[in-house]
Design a protein around this motif. Structure first.
Motif, PDB file in Angstrom:
ATOM      1  N   GLY A 291       0.805  -1.204   0.000  1.00  0.00           N
ATOM      2  CA  GLY A 291       0.000   0.000   0.000  1.00  0.00           C
ATOM      3  C   GLY A 291       0.840   1.256   0.000  1.00  0.00           C
ATOM      4  O   GLY A 291       2.066   1.209   0.084  1.00  0.00           O
ATOM      5  N   LEU A 292       0.151   2.391  -0.100  1.00  0.00           N
ATOM      6  CA  LEU A 292       0.770   3.714  -0.131  1.00  0.00           C
ATOM      7  C   LEU A 292       0.095   4.585   0.918  1.00  0.00           C
ATOM      8  O   LEU A 292      -1.079   4.404   1.209  1.00  0.00           O
ATOM      9  N   ASP A 293       0.855   5.557   1.421  1.00  0.00           N
ATOM     10  CA  ASP A 293       0.234   6.537   2.308  1.00  0.00           C
ATOM     11  C   ASP A 293       1.094   7.791   2.346  1.00  0.00           C
ATOM     12  O   ASP A 293       2.298   7.746   2.068  1.00  0.00           O
ATOM     13  N   TRP A 294       0.454   8.897   2.690  1.00  0.00           N
ATOM     14  CA  TRP A 294       1.127  10.182   2.857  1.00  0.00           C
ATOM     15  C   TRP A 294       1.430  10.380   4.337  1.00  0.00           C
ATOM     16  O   TRP A 294       0.566  10.146   5.182  1.00  0.00           O
ATOM     17  N   PHE A 295       2.635  10.842   4.637  1.00  0.00           N
ATOM     18  CA  PHE A 295       3.035  11.090   6.019  1.00  0.00           C
ATOM     19  C   PHE A 295       3.643  12.481   6.138  1.00  0.00           C
ATOM     20  O   PHE A 295       4.390  12.914   5.250  1.00  0.00           O
ATOM     21  N   PRO A 296       3.362  13.176   7.251  1.00  0.00           N
ATOM     22  CA  PRO A 296       4.018  14.462   7.475  1.00  0.00           C
ATOM     23  C   PRO A 296       5.530  14.270   7.552  1.00  0.00           C
ATOM     24  O   PRO A 296       6.010  13.293   8.152  1.00  0.00           O
ATOM     25  N   LEU A 297       6.264  15.169   6.949  1.00  0.00           N
ATOM     26  CA  LEU A 297       7.726  15.059   6.974  1.00  0.00           C
ATOM     27  C   LEU A 297       8.284  15.073   8.393  1.00  0.00           C
ATOM     28  O   LEU A 297       9.322  14.484   8.650  1.00  0.00           O
ATOM     29  N   ASP A 298       7.579  15.725   9.301  1.00  0.00           N
ATOM     30  CA  ASP A 298       8.076  15.792  10.682  1.00  0.00           C
ATOM     31  C   ASP A 298       7.414  14.755  11.599  1.00  0.00           C
ATOM     32  O   ASP A 298       7.582  14.807  12.813  1.00  0.00           O
ATOM     33  N   ASP A 299       6.693  13.800  11.028  1.00  0.00           N
ATOM     34  CA  ASP A 299       6.045  12.758  11.831  1.00  0.00           C
ATOM     35  C   ASP A 299       5.945  11.461  11.010  1.00  0.00           C
ATOM     36  O   ASP A 299       4.854  10.968  10.739  1.00  0.00           O
ATOM     37  N   LEU A 300       7.101  10.929  10.650  1.00  0.00           N
ATOM     38  CA  LEU A 300       7.156   9.709   9.852  1.00  0.00           C
ATOM     39  C   LEU A 300       6.886   8.492  10.731  1.00  0.00           C
ATOM     40  O   LEU A 300       7.109   8.531  11.941  1.00  0.00           O
ATOM     41  N   PRO A 301       6.432   7.395  10.133  1.00  0.00           N
ATOM     42  CA  PRO A 301       6.211   6.186  10.931  1.00  0.00           C
ATOM     43  C   PRO A 301       7.539   5.653  11.469  1.00  0.00           C
ATOM     44  O   PRO A 301       8.611   5.951  10.931  1.00  0.00           O
ATOM     45  N   ASP A 302       7.452   4.850  12.525  1.00  0.00           N
ATOM     46  CA  ASP A 302       8.656   4.296  13.149  1.00  0.00           C
ATOM     47  C   ASP A 302       9.371   3.285  12.269  1.00  0.00           C
ATOM     48  O   ASP A 302      10.571   3.072  12.426  1.00  0.00           O
ATOM     49  N   ASN A 303       8.655   2.652  11.362  1.00  0.00           N
ATOM     50  CA  ASN A 303       9.249   1.556  10.613  1.00  0.00           C
ATOM     51  C   ASN A 303       9.570   1.917   9.155  1.00  0.00           C
ATOM     52  O   ASN A 303       9.251   1.179   8.233  1.00  0.00           O
ATOM     53  N   VAL A 304      10.261   3.045   8.970  1.00  0.00           N
ATOM     54  CA  VAL A 304      10.788   3.395   7.657  1.00  0.00           C
ATOM     55  C   VAL A 304      12.162   2.733   7.539  1.00  0.00           C
ATOM     56  O   VAL A 304      12.964   2.787   8.469  1.00  0.00           O
ATOM     57  N   ILE A 305      12.431   2.097   6.411  1.00  0.00           N
ATOM     58  CA  ILE A 305      13.738   1.475   6.190  1.00  0.00           C
ATOM     59  C   ILE A 305      14.814   2.547   6.342  1.00  0.00           C
ATOM     60  O   ILE A 305      14.665   3.662   5.821  1.00  0.00           O
ATOM     61  N   PRO A 306      15.910   2.261   7.062  1.00  0.00           N
ATOM     62  CA  PRO A 306      16.922   3.285   7.352  1.00  0.00           C
ATOM     63  C   PRO A 306      17.498   3.997   6.126  1.00  0.00           C
ATOM     64  O   PRO A 306      17.770   5.196   6.181  1.00  0.00           O
ATOM     65  N   TYR A 307      17.690   3.294   5.036  1.00  0.00           N
ATOM     66  CA  TYR A 307      18.266   3.897   3.818  1.00  0.00           C
ATOM     67  C   TYR A 307      17.390   5.035   3.305  1.00  0.00           C
ATOM     68  O   TYR A 307      17.857   6.193   3.201  1.00  0.00           O
ATOM     69  N   PRO A 308      16.115   4.820   2.969  1.00  0.00           N
ATOM     70  CA  PRO A 308      15.310   5.959   2.514  1.00  0.00           C
ATOM     71  C   PRO A 308      15.071   6.986   3.616  1.00  0.00           C
ATOM     72  O   PRO A 308      14.959   8.183   3.326  1.00  0.00           O
ATOM     73  N   LEU A 309      15.010   6.540   4.859  1.00  0.00           N
ATOM     74  CA  LEU A 309      14.832   7.487   5.959  1.00  0.00           C
ATOM     75  C   LEU A 309      15.978   8.493   5.995  1.00  0.00           C
ATOM     76  O   LEU A 309      15.757   9.695   6.196  1.00  0.00           O
ATOM     77  N   ALA A 310      17.191   8.021   5.763  1.00  0.00           N
ATOM     78  CA  ALA A 310      18.344   8.926   5.741  1.00  0.00           C
ATOM     79  C   ALA A 310      18.208   9.939   4.607  1.00  0.00           C
ATOM     80  O   ALA A 310      18.554  11.118   4.762  1.00  0.00           O
ATOM     81  N   GLY A 311      17.675   9.517   3.468  1.00  0.00           N
ATOM     82  CA  GLY A 311      17.458  10.447   2.361  1.00  0.00           C
ATOM     83  C   GLY A 311      16.378  11.466   2.663  1.00  0.00           C
ATOM     84  O   GLY A 311      16.504  12.644   2.309  1.00  0.00           O
ATOM     85  N   ILE A 312      15.313  11.032   3.323  1.00  0.00           N
ATOM     86  CA  ILE A 312      14.241  11.957   3.708  1.00  0.00           C
ATOM     87  C   ILE A 312      14.782  12.977   4.711  1.00  0.00           C
ATOM     88  O   ILE A 312      14.509  14.180   4.599  1.00  0.00           O
ATOM     89  N   ARG A 313      15.543  12.518   5.673  1.00  0.00           N
ATOM     90  CA  ARG A 313      16.117  13.439   6.664  1.00  0.00           C
ATOM     91  C   ARG A 313      17.093  14.411   6.010  1.00  0.00           C
ATOM     92  O   ARG A 313      17.163  15.579   6.389  1.00  0.00           O
ATOM     93  N   ALA A 314      17.864  13.931   5.029  1.00  0.00           N
ATOM     94  CA  ALA A 314      18.787  14.819   4.316  1.00  0.00           C
ATOM     95  C   ALA A 314      18.005  15.914   3.593  1.00  0.00           C
ATOM     96  O   ALA A 314      18.416  17.077   3.592  1.00  0.00           O
ATOM     97  N   TYR A 315      16.879  15.540   2.977  1.00  0.00           N
ATOM     98  CA  TYR A 315      16.028  16.545   2.335  1.00  0.00           C
ATOM     99  C   TYR A 315      15.575  17.577   3.368  1.00  0.00           C
ATOM    100  O   TYR A 315      15.666  18.785   3.140  1.00  0.00           O
ATOM    101  N   ALA A 316      15.094  17.104   4.503  1.00  0.00           N
ATOM    102  CA  ALA A 316      14.540  17.993   5.527  1.00  0.00           C
ATOM    103  C   ALA A 316      15.580  18.957   6.089  1.00  0.00           C
ATOM    104  O   ALA A 316      15.234  20.067   6.497  1.00  0.00           O
ATOM    105  N   THR A 317      16.839  18.547   6.103  1.00  0.00           N
ATOM    106  CA  THR A 317      17.902  19.384   6.674  1.00  0.00           C
ATOM    107  C   THR A 317      18.740  20.085   5.609  1.00  0.00           C
ATOM    108  O   THR A 317      19.668  20.821   5.946  1.00  0.00           O
ATOM    109  N   GLY A 318      18.453  19.822   4.328  1.00  0.00           N
ATOM    110  CA  GLY A 318      19.228  20.445   3.256  1.00  0.00           C
ATOM    111  C   GLY A 318      20.627  19.877   3.113  1.00  0.00           C
ATOM    112  O   GLY A 318      21.531  20.563   2.633  1.00  0.00           O
ATOM    113  N   THR A 319      20.822  18.628   3.498  1.00  0.00           N
ATOM    114  CA  THR A 319      22.127  17.982   3.426  1.00  0.00           C
ATOM    115  C   THR A 319      22.340  17.399   2.033  1.00  0.00           C
ATOM    116  O   THR A 319      21.577  16.537   1.598  1.00  0.00           O
ATOM    117  N   ALA A 320      23.364  17.849   1.327  1.00  0.00           N
ATOM    118  CA  ALA A 320      23.592  17.429  -0.053  1.00  0.00           C
ATOM    119  C   ALA A 320      24.261  16.065  -0.166  1.00  0.00           C
ATOM    120  O   ALA A 320      24.092  15.364  -1.160  1.00  0.00           O
TER     121      ALA A 320
END
Length: 139
Positions: free
Chosen positions: A102-131
């Motif tokens: 399935g698919l779902d939309w999540f707030p960038l500042d309230d992601l679910p606990d079970n996001v795979i670490p690899y994409p989670l690191a990319g999402i966090r990099a986006y949120a912090t502007g880390t290139a």
């Protein structure tokens, strides 16, 4: 190995896909996949978004978010290139029910606990502007 990932963004929410029957079964991930030979990074990201969630993205509408050098997401290191966009055509739907529960939309500042670490690191990099970031490497 080069992976491309897409953050589809709407009203400060990101679209995640729930893995099924593969690595990370039951965990959340971004639309993503391996870059094909002779394919540009934006074209590969747009193709993967179309294949996985059924949206059409003009590669020119993808903005580079980060590059992530990953050591512990499979047998060989990966280079993950993350893009984000607010523009696409179509409604996101599950195009790979054998791989996605399935698919779902999540707030960038309230992601679910079970996001795979690899994409989670990319999402966090986006949120912090880390290139650029690294994941799983030991000194």
């Amino acid at each position: 190995m080069i992976d491309v990932h897409v953050l589809l963004l709407r009203d400060n929410h990101v679209l995640l896909t729930r893995r099924r029957g593969t690595y990370g079964d039951g965990m959340w991930h971004l639309p993503s996949g391996k870059l094909d030979p002779h394919e540009s990074l934006p074209a590969g990201a747009a193709r993967e978004a179309c294949e996985e969630v059924g949206v059409t993205i003009n590669p020119d509408d993808l903005e580079h978010t980060t590059v992530l050098h990953v050591a512990d997401s499979g047998p060989t290191p990966r280079l993950g290139v993350f893009f984000h966009t607010h523009r696409w055509t179509g409604t996101p739907t599950n195009q790979e029910p054998d791989k996605c529960a399935g698919l779902d939309w999540f707030p960038l500042d309230d992601l679910p606990d079970n996001v795979i670490p690899y994409p989670l690191a990319g999402i966090r990099a986006y949120a912090t502007g880390t290139a650029f970031a690294a994941l799983g490497w030991t000194p």
